[in-house]
Design a protein around this motif. Structure first.
Motif, PDB file in Angstrom:
ATOM      1  N   TYR A 143      -3.624  -3.324   3.240  1.00 48.78           N
ATOM      2  CA  TYR A 143      -4.761  -2.420   3.011  1.00 48.78           C
ATOM      3  C   TYR A 143      -5.856  -2.548   4.072  1.00 48.78           C
ATOM      4  O   TYR A 143      -6.818  -1.777   4.045  1.00 48.78           O
ATOM      5  CB  TYR A 143      -5.386  -2.695   1.640  1.00 48.78           C
ATOM      6  CG  TYR A 143      -4.641  -2.100   0.479  1.00 48.78           C
ATOM      7  CD1 TYR A 143      -4.906  -0.800   0.033  1.00 48.78           C
ATOM      8  CD2 TYR A 143      -3.676  -2.837  -0.196  1.00 48.78           C
ATOM      9  CE1 TYR A 143      -4.222  -0.252  -1.034  1.00 48.78           C
ATOM     10  CE2 TYR A 143      -2.987  -2.298  -1.273  1.00 48.78           C
ATOM     11  CZ  TYR A 143      -3.266  -1.009  -1.694  1.00 48.78           C
ATOM     12  OH  TYR A 143      -2.583  -0.466  -2.757  1.00 48.78           O
ATOM     13  N   ILE A 186      -8.632   3.788   0.460  1.00 50.12           N
ATOM     14  CA  ILE A 186      -7.842   4.149  -0.728  1.00 50.12           C
ATOM     15  C   ILE A 186      -7.718   2.996  -1.719  1.00 50.12           C
ATOM     16  O   ILE A 186      -7.097   3.153  -2.767  1.00 50.12           O
ATOM     17  CB  ILE A 186      -6.438   4.656  -0.340  1.00 50.12           C
ATOM     18  CG1 ILE A 186      -5.619   3.545   0.346  1.00 50.12           C
ATOM     19  CG2 ILE A 186      -6.523   5.883   0.544  1.00 50.12           C
ATOM     20  CD1 ILE A 186      -4.172   3.930   0.548  1.00 50.12           C
ATOM     21  N   GLU A 216      -9.152   3.816  -5.179  1.00 52.55           N
ATOM     22  CA  GLU A 216      -8.287   4.769  -5.873  1.00 52.55           C
ATOM     23  C   GLU A 216      -7.073   4.069  -6.465  1.00 52.55           C
ATOM     24  O   GLU A 216      -6.682   4.335  -7.617  1.00 52.55           O
ATOM     25  CB  GLU A 216      -7.833   5.867  -4.918  1.00 52.55           C
ATOM     26  CG  GLU A 216      -6.892   6.893  -5.558  1.00 52.55           C
ATOM     27  CD  GLU A 216      -6.308   7.869  -4.558  1.00 52.55           C
ATOM     28  OE1 GLU A 216      -5.617   8.810  -4.996  1.00 52.55           O
ATOM     29  OE2 GLU A 216      -6.531   7.698  -3.336  1.00 52.55           O
ATOM     30  N   HIS A 217      -6.483   3.160  -5.725  1.00 54.89           N
ATOM     31  CA  HIS A 217      -5.302   2.456  -6.201  1.00 54.89           C
ATOM     32  C   HIS A 217      -5.642   1.501  -7.341  1.00 54.89           C
ATOM     33  O   HIS A 217      -4.877   1.378  -8.312  1.00 54.89           O
ATOM     34  CB  HIS A 217      -4.633   1.714  -5.047  1.00 54.89           C
ATOM     35  CG  HIS A 217      -3.888   2.612  -4.123  1.00 54.89           C
ATOM     36  ND1 HIS A 217      -3.119   2.143  -3.074  1.00 54.89           N
ATOM     37  CD2 HIS A 217      -3.782   3.961  -4.082  1.00 54.89           C
ATOM     38  CE1 HIS A 217      -2.567   3.168  -2.440  1.00 54.89           C
ATOM     39  NE2 HIS A 217      -2.969   4.274  -3.020  1.00 54.89           N
ATOM     40  N   LEU A 262       2.064   6.481  -7.062  1.00 50.80           N
ATOM     41  CA  LEU A 262       1.005   7.370  -7.540  1.00 50.80           C
ATOM     42  C   LEU A 262       1.414   8.828  -7.354  1.00 50.80           C
ATOM     43  O   LEU A 262       1.250   9.660  -8.265  1.00 50.80           O
ATOM     44  CB  LEU A 262      -0.291   7.064  -6.794  1.00 50.80           C
ATOM     45  CG  LEU A 262      -1.598   7.651  -7.341  1.00 50.80           C
ATOM     46  CD1 LEU A 262      -2.792   6.859  -6.798  1.00 50.80           C
ATOM     47  CD2 LEU A 262      -1.776   9.119  -6.986  1.00 50.80           C
ATOM     48  N   ARG A 263       1.947   9.146  -6.190  1.00 51.32           N
ATOM     49  CA  ARG A 263       2.380  10.526  -5.930  1.00 51.32           C
ATOM     50  C   ARG A 263       3.464  10.963  -6.914  1.00 51.32           C
ATOM     51  O   ARG A 263       3.426  12.077  -7.457  1.00 51.32           O
ATOM     52  CB  ARG A 263       2.909  10.639  -4.493  1.00 51.32           C
ATOM     53  CG  ARG A 263       3.254  12.071  -4.068  1.00 51.32           C
ATOM     54  CD  ARG A 263       3.889  12.102  -2.682  1.00 51.32           C
ATOM     55  NE  ARG A 263       5.256  11.609  -2.688  1.00 51.32           N
ATOM     56  CZ  ARG A 263       6.323  12.357  -2.991  1.00 51.32           C
ATOM     57  NH1 ARG A 263       6.184  13.634  -3.307  1.00 51.32           N
ATOM     58  NH2 ARG A 263       7.530  11.827  -2.953  1.00 51.32           N
ATOM     59  N   HIS A 266      -6.781   0.487   5.712  1.00 45.97           N
ATOM     60  CA  HIS A 266      -6.795   1.624   4.782  1.00 45.97           C
ATOM     61  C   HIS A 266      -7.660   1.298   3.563  1.00 45.97           C
ATOM     62  O   HIS A 266      -7.288   1.608   2.424  1.00 45.97           O
ATOM     63  CB  HIS A 266      -5.376   1.963   4.337  1.00 45.97           C
ATOM     64  CG  HIS A 266      -4.439   2.253   5.465  1.00 45.97           C
ATOM     65  ND1 HIS A 266      -4.294   3.503   6.026  1.00 45.97           N
ATOM     66  CD2 HIS A 266      -3.624   1.427   6.167  1.00 45.97           C
ATOM     67  CE1 HIS A 266      -3.418   3.447   7.011  1.00 45.97           C
ATOM     68  NE2 HIS A 266      -2.984   2.206   7.116  1.00 45.97           N
ATOM     69  N   VAL A 300       2.439   1.740  -3.491  1.00 43.29           N
ATOM     70  CA  VAL A 300       1.504   2.244  -4.498  1.00 43.29           C
ATOM     71  C   VAL A 300       1.197   3.717  -4.253  1.00 43.29           C
ATOM     72  O   VAL A 300       1.150   4.519  -5.198  1.00 43.29           O
ATOM     73  CB  VAL A 300       0.215   1.409  -4.519  1.00 43.29           C
ATOM     74  CG1 VAL A 300      -0.776   1.983  -5.532  1.00 43.29           C
ATOM     75  CG2 VAL A 300       0.529  -0.043  -4.862  1.00 43.29           C
ATOM     76  N   SER A 301       0.997   4.097  -3.003  1.00 42.59           N
ATOM     77  CA  SER A 301       0.739   5.510  -2.697  1.00 42.59           C
ATOM     78  C   SER A 301       1.882   6.400  -3.163  1.00 42.59           C
ATOM     79  O   SER A 301       1.666   7.487  -3.717  1.00 42.59           O
ATOM     80  CB  SER A 301       0.504   5.696  -1.191  1.00 42.59           C
ATOM     81  OG  SER A 301      -0.707   5.107  -0.782  1.00 42.59           O
ATOM     82  N   GLU A 302       3.115   5.924  -2.946  1.00 44.12           N
ATOM     83  CA  GLU A 302       4.276   6.721  -3.350  1.00 44.12           C
ATOM     84  C   GLU A 302       4.447   6.746  -4.859  1.00 44.12           C
ATOM     85  O   GLU A 302       4.764   7.794  -5.445  1.00 44.12           O
ATOM     86  CB  GLU A 302       5.538   6.189  -2.671  1.00 44.12           C
ATOM     87  CG  GLU A 302       6.801   6.969  -2.974  1.00 44.12           C
ATOM     88  CD  GLU A 302       6.800   8.397  -2.451  1.00 44.12           C
ATOM     89  OE1 GLU A 302       7.766   9.124  -2.747  1.00 44.12           O
ATOM     90  OE2 GLU A 302       5.836   8.802  -1.761  1.00 44.12           O
ATOM     91  N   ARG A 338       0.833  -1.206   0.000  1.00 42.99           N
ATOM     92  CA  ARG A 338       0.000   0.000   0.000  1.00 42.99           C
ATOM     93  C   ARG A 338       0.872   1.261   0.000  1.00 42.99           C
ATOM     94  O   ARG A 338       0.606   2.208  -0.755  1.00 42.99           O
ATOM     95  CB  ARG A 338      -0.924   0.007   1.219  1.00 42.99           C
ATOM     96  CG  ARG A 338      -1.755   1.287   1.343  1.00 42.99           C
ATOM     97  CD  ARG A 338      -2.514   1.331   2.660  1.00 42.99           C
ATOM     98  NE  ARG A 338      -1.649   1.160   3.805  1.00 42.99           N
ATOM     99  CZ  ARG A 338      -0.915   2.140   4.356  1.00 42.99           C
ATOM    100  NH1 ARG A 338      -0.944   3.359   3.843  1.00 42.99           N
ATOM    101  NH2 ARG A 338      -0.162   1.894   5.411  1.00 42.99           N
ATOM    102  N   LYS A 339       1.908   1.278   0.822  1.00 41.42           N
ATOM    103  CA  LYS A 339       2.802   2.440   0.858  1.00 41.42           C
ATOM    104  C   LYS A 339       3.506   2.633  -0.489  1.00 41.42           C
ATOM    105  O   LYS A 339       3.678   3.761  -0.952  1.00 41.42           O
ATOM    106  CB  LYS A 339       3.835   2.279   1.971  1.00 41.42           C
ATOM    107  CG  LYS A 339       3.289   2.432   3.368  1.00 41.42           C
ATOM    108  CD  LYS A 339       4.426   2.332   4.382  1.00 41.42           C
ATOM    109  CE  LYS A 339       3.945   2.501   5.794  1.00 41.42           C
ATOM    110  NZ  LYS A 339       5.062   2.410   6.770  1.00 41.42           N
TER     111      LYS A 339
END
Length: 235
Positions: A114, A120, A123-124, A64-65, A117, A60-62, A57-58
């Protein structure tokens, strides 16, 4: 040349990262080691952000950012497995075969990341669905797994682009240089697909092919290479 400490100095680099597989700390460290500067550097991720490692999860978030800052992220077979497994979960219609296949490839670890969380997750998954399957930059073709040698990129199937192995590895010989993740160099050495691999923890360049998966999912290093200089960093 391996470089595993100190900043890089080039201001026009084409940085390409192999399969991350939930290894968030390795991803952060290798970007730090190369002194990644989004305002100057181009950054491409080759896919497989999830599964096996502890922090999908971390990761993918990064990723995406970073794409929102200009990086390019490609679609891998593990994103495909996750999408298919969870596609209709909101309707209570999960395909058990797809879920089983995902779990057999490390999906349970991803799902665990996940659990607290879930807000999100949609979104992912939407982010995965929109990822390009390949990209060309500076004469290189970048794709997760490889290509079928007897056809152009427009005629490639998505399945081959994210899953192909031996037909690409053993037969493709140019003219364009293809850059991939997917098949770890350890796999190439174990099955003797190239007979001159001395160190399977290092990226491999052979016959118009560059392999950048160095086994981060299996306790190996994560590799980031500047294609224009051949310099690379590992964590």
């Amino acid at each position: 040349m391996r470089k595993d400490k100190g900043p890089a100095s080039s201001s026009a680099r084409l940085l390409v990262m192999g399969d991350v597989h939930g290894q968030f700390e390795k991803m952060q460290r290798v970007l730090s080691l190369c002194d990644f500067r989004p305002e100057n550097d181009r950054l491409v991720f080759l896919g497989d952000y999830v599964d096996r490692g502890p922090d999908s999860r971390k990761v993918v978030s990064e990723v995406l950012r970073l794409t929102q800052m200009g990086a390019t992220a490609l679609y891998g077979n593990h994103e495909d497995l996750m999408l298919k497994a969870l596609l209709n979960r909101n309707q209570g219609n999960i395909n058990p075969e797809n879920l089983e296949q995902w779990f057999a490839n490390g999906g349970e670890t991803t799902l665990d990341s996940y659990r607290a969380h879930t807000d999100i997750l949609d979104e992912h998954l939407a982010f995965f669905d929109d990822l390009p399957r390949w990209v060309e930059m500076d004469g290189y073709l970048l794709v997760h797994a490889g290509i079928r040698p007897d056809r152009g990129i427009a005629e490639q199937s998505v399945h081959d682009l994210i899953w192909i192995r031996e037909d690409y590895i053993l037969i493709y010989n140019g003219p364009q240089t293809v850059v991939t993740g997917h098949t770890p160099v350890q796999y190439l050495k174990r099955y003797e697909l190239f007979d001159d691999i001395e160190d399977a923890t290092q990226p491999l360049v052979r016959n118009h092919k560059i392999f950048l998966d160095t086994g981060a999912a299996w306790n190996g290093p994560l590799t980031l290479m500047d294609l224009l200089s051949g310099e690379y960093w590992q964590s």
